[in-house]
Design a protein around this motif. Structure first.
Motif, short mmCIF file in Angstrom:
data_model
loop_
_atom_site.label_atom_id
_atom_site.label_comp_id
_atom_site.label_asym_id
_atom_site.label_seq_id
_atom_site.Cartn_x
_atom_site.Cartn_y
_atom_site.Cartn_z
N PRO A 192 25.30 -19.88 110.10
CA PRO A 192 25.17 -20.19 108.84
C PRO A 192 25.74 -18.33 108.13
O PRO A 192 26.53 -18.37 107.37
N ASN A 193 26.84 -18.48 110.01
CA ASN A 193 27.79 -17.16 109.45
C ASN A 193 29.29 -17.62 108.82
O ASN A 193 29.65 -16.75 108.47
N ASP A 194 29.00 -18.84 109.12
CA ASP A 194 30.44 -19.79 108.52
C ASP A 194 30.46 -19.43 106.98
O ASP A 194 30.05 -20.87 106.45
N ALA A 195 31.41 -18.64 107.12
CA ALA A 195 30.92 -18.15 105.42
C ALA A 195 32.44 -19.41 104.92
O ALA A 195 32.13 -19.50 103.39
N ASP A 196 33.45 -20.05 105.43
CA ASP A 196 34.04 -21.08 104.59
C ASP A 196 32.91 -22.22 104.67
O ASP A 196 32.99 -23.13 103.32
N ASN A 251 44.21 -21.20 116.89
CA ASN A 251 43.42 -20.16 116.38
C ASN A 251 43.27 -19.99 114.66
O ASN A 251 44.12 -19.01 114.69
N ASP A 252 43.05 -21.30 114.46
CA ASP A 252 41.97 -21.74 113.32
C ASP A 252 40.81 -20.29 113.10
O ASP A 252 40.30 -20.98 113.56
N GLN A 253 41.53 -19.32 111.72
CA GLN A 253 40.33 -18.74 112.04
C GLN A 253 39.42 -18.57 111.16
O GLN A 253 38.34 -18.38 110.41
N LEU A 254 39.20 -20.35 110.04
CA LEU A 254 38.41 -20.42 109.29
C LEU A 254 38.05 -22.08 109.49
O LEU A 254 36.43 -21.26 108.85
N LEU A 255 38.44 -22.12 110.16
CA LEU A 255 37.68 -23.76 110.52
C LEU A 255 37.73 -23.84 111.93
O LEU A 255 38.51 -24.07 112.65
N LEU A 276 48.25 -30.00 118.04
CA LEU A 276 47.38 -28.57 118.11
C LEU A 276 49.10 -27.79 118.67
O LEU A 276 49.65 -28.03 119.81
N LEU A 277 48.81 -26.52 118.00
CA LEU A 277 50.04 -25.20 117.68
C LEU A 277 49.12 -24.11 117.70
O LEU A 277 48.77 -23.22 117.59
N ALA A 278 49.76 -23.73 119.64
CA ALA A 278 49.42 -23.15 120.03
C ALA A 278 49.31 -21.57 119.67
O ALA A 278 50.61 -21.33 118.84
N GLY A 279 48.99 -20.94 119.48
CA GLY A 279 48.76 -19.51 118.94
C GLY A 279 48.72 -19.73 117.57
O GLY A 279 48.04 -18.74 116.22
N ALA A 280 48.61 -20.65 116.22
CA ALA A 280 48.94 -20.68 114.61
C ALA A 280 47.32 -20.40 114.38
O ALA A 280 46.70 -21.38 114.76
N GLY A 281 47.25 -20.00 112.78
CA GLY A 281 46.03 -19.99 112.86
C GLY A 281 46.19 -21.11 111.00
O GLY A 281 46.99 -21.65 111.45
N HIS A 282 45.33 -20.71 111.19
CA HIS A 282 45.12 -21.72 109.34
C HIS A 282 45.95 -21.50 108.23
O HIS A 282 46.57 -22.51 108.05
N PHE A 283 46.38 -20.44 107.94
CA PHE A 283 47.90 -20.39 106.77
C PHE A 283 49.21 -20.43 107.16
O PHE A 283 50.11 -20.35 106.27
N VAL A 284 49.35 -21.15 108.90
CA VAL A 284 50.37 -21.78 109.46
C VAL A 284 51.42 -22.43 108.29
O VAL A 284 52.42 -22.36 108.18
N PHE A 285 50.18 -23.19 107.91
CA PHE A 285 50.69 -24.05 107.27
C PHE A 285 51.27 -24.40 105.52
O PHE A 285 51.91 -25.23 105.64
#
Length: 352
Positions: A192-196, A251-255, A276-285
């Motif tokens: 339930p804490n997955d706000a996205d 390191n996707d912070q949303l999904l 799979l990109l090492a260290g990369a987050g959701h917005f790197v794209f």
């Protein structure tokens, strides 16, 4: 002698790489007007395409572009691609990829999804958004083929879809996936804490119950970046048989990676190319930010230490162009089309 051969080989490789990296065209920009198939209201799209005209710099919605507006399309036959952006996003967030592909000979339609974009959130959490998004991409394909500027220069082959975040979900539905709404509800009950993913607690608002997931047989390949795909189990994906190139950051912070890109790569019936990109987050794209964007939206622009967004995007542009060339066929400049047609014409003259 061996050293000389090695040196010559390296020089040849460097020459070939330089040739591959040199884009044969610049990017044109054309504004498309079409109707949203969900409610017939106006829907906006930008088309990027190969041209030989002079370019200039401009900003649209805060994104910097260098394009030739409404210039003639370069002569040739080019594959068509459509970009589907993420929830509450903008297709211009991927402007560097769109313009890079245009320079390499693709026509790229960057669609703004009505009710689910940076300026309008009115369809978030609804069935009309989940099932309307693929219909909007299909409408964009039809509109591009009918457009007087673009249509004559589009080849008649399959179309590619680039899906970022929720756009990945859209691309999968277009490819034959059937969303499992119960799966979403179970996921949100457990997390339930997955706000996205769980803004509506896993229960989509049934505002348009007559809408259903509609695949588009014109779609022949997909590139998915940080795809939202937790609604698709193995059975839901059983009809997806198009080639796929999938990117995600570990390191996707949303999904949640294990419920989205990782699970998707395991369950697709046609094994995808998964990177799979090492260290990369959701917005790197999203395209690398300039100083103005860094000041106004740092959360979307800043990456973890050691992550080089510019280098990632150079690879992304090259690999996406290679993937779509292999899956859909290469762009054909006019001189190549004419050369290919000449033997057939001679054969026809010899045997009328």
């Amino acid at each position: 002698m061996t050293r000389i051969r090695v040196l010559l080989a390296l020089l040849l490789l460097g020459s070939l790489q330089a040739h591959a990296d040199a884009a044969p065209w610049v990017a044109g920009l054309h504004r498309l007007q079409l109707a949203d198939p969900v409610d017939a209201r106006p829907m906006q799209a930008l088309a990027f395409y190969p041209t030989n005209a002079d370019t200039h710099s401009l900003r649209i919605d805060g994104y910097p572009l260098r394009v030739a507006e409404e210039a003639p399309v370069a002569l040739g036959q080019f594959p068509l691609l459509v970009v589907s952006h993420g929830n509450t996003g903008s297709p211009l967030a991927l402007h560097d990829l769109a313009t890079a592909l245009a320079r390499q000979g693709f026509v790229v339609i960057a669609l703004t999804h009505p009710g689910d974009n940076a300026l309008d959130h009115s369809r978030l959490g609804t069935l009309s958004n989940l099932y309307g998004r693929p219909l909007q991409v299909s409408a964009a394909i039809t509109a591009a083929r009918a457009d007087t500027l673009l249509g004559p220069y589009l080849n008649d082959g399959k179309v590619g879809v680039i899906g970022y975040s929720a756009g990945g979900e859209t691309a999968l539905i277009l490819s034959g996936a059937q969303p499992d709404l119960d799966r979403l509800q179970r996921y949100c009950q457990e997390r339930p804490n997955d706000a996205d993913a769980c803004k509506t607690h896993g229960v989509l608002i049934s505002d348009r119950s007559e809408l259903t997931p509609q695949a588009d047989p014109r779609v022949g390949a997909v590139v998915l970046m940080a795809p939202l795909s937790l609604m698709f189990g193995r059975h839901a994906l059983s009809s997806v048989h198009v080639p796929a190139l999938i990117y995600s950051g570990d390191n996707d912070q949303l999904l949640a990676l294990e419920h989205n890109a990782d699970a998707l790569a395991r369950k697709l019936p046609v094994t995808p190319d998964y990177r799979l990109l090492a260290g990369a987050g959701h917005f790197v794209f999203m395209a690398p930010c300039d100083s103005e964007q860094h000041a106004h939206m740092p959360a979307l622009c800043n990456d973890a230490e050691g992550v080089d967004r510019r280098q990632i995007h150079r690879s992304l542009q090259r690999e996406t162009a290679d993937f779509f060339t292999q899956a859909l066929g290469a762009p054909e400049p006019a001189e190549r089309s004419a050369a290919a047609a000449a033997p057939a014409q001679q054969e026809h003259q010899a045997h009328p």
